[in-house]
Design a protein around this motif. Structure first.
Motif, PDB file in Angstrom:
ATOM      1  N   MET A   1       0.806  -1.169   0.000  1.00 55.40           N
ATOM      2  CA  MET A   1       0.000   0.000   0.000  1.00 55.40           C
ATOM      3  C   MET A   1       0.865   1.255   0.000  1.00 55.40           C
ATOM      4  SD  MET A   1      -3.301   1.094   1.625  1.00 55.40           S
ATOM      5  CE  MET A   1      -3.362   2.680   2.384  1.00 55.40           C
ATOM      6  N   ASP A   2       2.134   1.101  -0.105  1.00 52.92           N
ATOM      7  CA  ASP A   2       3.006   2.263  -0.082  1.00 52.92           C
ATOM      8  C   ASP A   2       2.935   3.074  -1.355  1.00 52.92           C
ATOM      9  OD1 ASP A   2       3.882   1.941   2.455  1.00 52.92           O
ATOM     10  OD2 ASP A   2       5.534   0.647   1.894  1.00 52.92           O
ATOM     11  N   ALA A   3       2.370   2.548  -2.415  1.00 54.29           N
ATOM     12  CA  ALA A   3       2.319   3.309  -3.656  1.00 54.29           C
ATOM     13  C   ALA A   3       1.048   2.992  -4.428  1.00 54.29           C
ATOM     14  CB  ALA A   3       3.549   3.007  -4.503  1.00 54.29           C
ATOM     15  N   LEU A   4      -0.085   3.450  -3.957  1.00 58.62           N
ATOM     16  CA  LEU A   4      -1.330   3.296  -4.705  1.00 58.62           C
ATOM     17  C   LEU A   4      -1.291   4.295  -5.849  1.00 58.62           C
ATOM     18  CD1 LEU A   4      -3.937   3.037  -1.821  1.00 58.62           C
ATOM     19  CD2 LEU A   4      -3.182   1.221  -3.334  1.00 58.62           C
ATOM     20  N   GLN A   5      -1.147   3.783  -7.057  1.00 60.38           N
ATOM     21  CA  GLN A   5      -0.990   4.673  -8.195  1.00 60.38           C
ATOM     22  C   GLN A   5      -2.339   5.121  -8.739  1.00 60.38           C
ATOM     23  OE1 GLN A   5       1.558   2.465 -10.798  1.00 60.38           O
ATOM     24  NE2 GLN A   5       3.375   3.171  -9.752  1.00 60.38           N
ATOM     25  N   LEU A   6      -2.380   6.312  -9.251  1.00 60.28           N
ATOM     26  CA  LEU A   6      -3.531   6.954  -9.878  1.00 60.28           C
ATOM     27  C   LEU A   6      -4.651   7.333  -8.911  1.00 60.28           C
ATOM     28  CD1 LEU A   6      -3.883   5.062 -13.269  1.00 60.28           C
ATOM     29  CD2 LEU A   6      -2.852   7.281 -12.834  1.00 60.28           C
ATOM     30  N   VAL A   7      -4.543   6.987  -7.635  1.00 60.93           N
ATOM     31  CA  VAL A   7      -5.588   7.364  -6.691  1.00 60.93           C
ATOM     32  C   VAL A   7      -5.746   8.880  -6.618  1.00 60.93           C
ATOM     33  CG1 VAL A   7      -6.286   7.313  -4.261  1.00 60.93           C
ATOM     34  CG2 VAL A   7      -5.539   5.224  -5.385  1.00 60.93           C
ATOM     35  N   PRO A   8      -4.661   9.664  -6.594  1.00 60.43           N
ATOM     36  CA  PRO A   8      -4.866  11.126  -6.574  1.00 60.43           C
ATOM     37  C   PRO A   8      -5.630  11.639  -7.800  1.00 60.43           C
ATOM     38  CG  PRO A   8      -2.629  10.599  -5.893  1.00 60.43           C
ATOM     39  CD  PRO A   8      -3.239   9.324  -6.407  1.00 60.43           C
ATOM     40  N   GLU A   9      -5.327  11.115  -8.987  1.00 59.64           N
ATOM     41  CA  GLU A   9      -6.029  11.545 -10.187  1.00 59.64           C
ATOM     42  C   GLU A   9      -7.487  11.111 -10.166  1.00 59.64           C
ATOM     43  OE1 GLU A   9      -2.987  10.286 -10.172  1.00 59.64           O
ATOM     44  OE2 GLU A   9      -1.725  11.594 -11.366  1.00 59.64           O
ATOM     45  N   LEU A  10      -7.734   9.873  -9.752  1.00 56.40           N
ATOM     46  CA  LEU A  10      -9.112   9.395  -9.681  1.00 56.40           C
ATOM     47  C   LEU A  10      -9.896  10.187  -8.644  1.00 56.40           C
ATOM     48  CD1 LEU A  10      -8.449   5.568  -9.979  1.00 56.40           C
ATOM     49  CD2 LEU A  10      -9.475   7.055 -11.704  1.00 56.40           C
ATOM     50  N   SER A  11      -9.239  10.578  -7.579  1.00 55.10           N
ATOM     51  CA  SER A  11      -9.878  11.403  -6.566  1.00 55.10           C
ATOM     52  C   SER A  11     -10.275  12.760  -7.146  1.00 55.10           C
ATOM     53  CB  SER A  11      -8.928  11.584  -5.386  1.00 55.10           C
ATOM     54  OG  SER A  11      -9.445  12.505  -4.468  1.00 55.10           O
ATOM     55  N   GLU A  12      -9.403  13.335  -7.966  1.00 56.16           N
ATOM     56  CA  GLU A  12      -9.733  14.609  -8.623  1.00 56.16           C
ATOM     57  C   GLU A  12     -10.958  14.461  -9.511  1.00 56.16           C
ATOM     58  OE1 GLU A  12      -6.564  16.650 -10.699  1.00 56.16           O
ATOM     59  OE2 GLU A  12      -5.119  15.998  -9.167  1.00 56.16           O
ATOM     60  N   TYR A  13     -11.009  13.381 -10.296  1.00 59.32           N
ATOM     61  CA  TYR A  13     -12.172  13.139 -11.147  1.00 59.32           C
ATOM     62  C   TYR A  13     -13.431  12.984 -10.308  1.00 59.32           C
ATOM     63  CZ  TYR A  13      -9.098  12.413 -15.161  1.00 59.32           C
ATOM     64  OH  TYR A  13      -8.183  12.584 -16.152  1.00 59.32           O
ATOM     65  N   GLN A  14     -13.318  12.305  -9.185  1.00 58.76           N
ATOM     66  CA  GLN A  14     -14.469  12.117  -8.309  1.00 58.76           C
ATOM     67  C   GLN A  14     -14.974  13.462  -7.784  1.00 58.76           C
ATOM     68  OE1 GLN A  14     -15.018   8.787  -5.274  1.00 58.76           O
ATOM     69  NE2 GLN A  14     -14.258  10.445  -3.994  1.00 58.76           N
ATOM     70  N   GLN A  15     -14.043  14.361  -7.442  1.00 57.92           N
ATOM     71  CA  GLN A  15     -14.438  15.690  -6.960  1.00 57.92           C
ATOM     72  C   GLN A  15     -15.076  16.525  -8.068  1.00 57.92           C
ATOM     73  OE1 GLN A  15     -11.119  17.635  -5.135  1.00 57.92           O
ATOM     74  NE2 GLN A  15     -10.792  15.989  -3.676  1.00 57.92           N
ATOM     75  N   GLN A  16     -14.546  16.403  -9.286  1.00 60.44           N
ATOM     76  CA  GLN A  16     -15.062  17.182 -10.408  1.00 60.44           C
ATOM     77  C   GLN A  16     -16.403  16.645 -10.912  1.00 60.44           C
ATOM     78  OE1 GLN A  16     -11.925  17.060 -13.303  1.00 60.44           O
ATOM     79  NE2 GLN A  16     -10.536  18.280 -12.047  1.00 60.44           N
ATOM     80  N   HIS A  17     -16.607  15.333 -10.807  1.00 63.03           N
ATOM     81  CA  HIS A  17     -17.809  14.695 -11.353  1.00 63.03           C
ATOM     82  C   HIS A  17     -18.404  13.720 -10.331  1.00 63.03           C
ATOM     83  CE1 HIS A  17     -16.494  16.276 -15.228  1.00 63.03           C
ATOM     84  NE2 HIS A  17     -15.308  15.738 -14.990  1.00 63.03           N
ATOM     85  N   PRO A  18     -18.876  14.211  -9.184  1.00 67.79           N
ATOM     86  CA  PRO A  18     -19.369  13.301  -8.150  1.00 67.79           C
ATOM     87  C   PRO A  18     -20.570  12.461  -8.588  1.00 67.79           C
ATOM     88  CG  PRO A  18     -19.893  15.580  -7.598  1.00 67.79           C
ATOM     89  CD  PRO A  18     -19.012  15.612  -8.811  1.00 67.79           C
TER      90      PRO A  18
END
Length: 149
Positions: A1-18
């Motif tokens: 779990m030290d490097a969950l990749q793309l989670v920050p980007e997916l989180s941004e998409y979730q905020q932009q398009h809930p």
């Protein structure tokens, strides 16, 4: 779990398009610490913390408190994402996506055995998607609804 990749980007998409993007992370084992490091697509590290669910006090014996059954939260500076400890099963997928007729996109990544159990094996060349199988096929999803990473 030290490097969950793309989670920050997916989180941004979730905020932009809930209304269009929903993100839930499942991990088989929780690290023994409450800090995590996520990687964005540029390979930069994003710090995050793991927030455990609130414990419900036992009615008569407070020292027997149990976790509430709620997921942990993966908290980043900009967002908080539900994080569930344990193996994902058909009931989890059905709870998060109850209607296979509604268009969804599942990004399935992890060890080969996990990908196979969730979505079927990748192609023999390990690049092509291969036929859809596993839990998602049993729940009625189509190969166009799943991307194996």
């Amino acid at each position: 779990m030290d490097a969950l990749q793309l989670v920050p980007e997916l989180s941004e998409y979730q905020q932009q398009h809930p209304d269009r993007v929903s993100l839930h992370v499942f991990v088989e084992a929780m690290p023994p610490r409450t800090a995590a490091t996520l990687s964005n697509r540029q390979g930069e590290e994003v710090s995050a913390s793991l927030l455990p669910p609130v414990k419900r006090p036992h009615r008569f014996f407070p020292w027997l408190s149990k976790p509430s059954g709620e997921p942990w939260n993966l908290s980043m500076p900009s967002d908080s994402i539900p994080l569930t400890l344990g193996r994902i099963g058909a009931s989890d997928v059905a709870a998060w996506s109850p209607d296979p007729q509604v268009r969804r996109l599942f990004l399935v990544c992890g060890p080969e055995g996990f990908v196979r159990a969730m979505a079927g094996s990748k192609g023999r060349d390990l690049v092509s998607q291969g036929p859809l199988g596993g839990i998602l096929a049993k729940l009625g999803y189509q190969s166009t609804d799943v991307f194996k990473m």
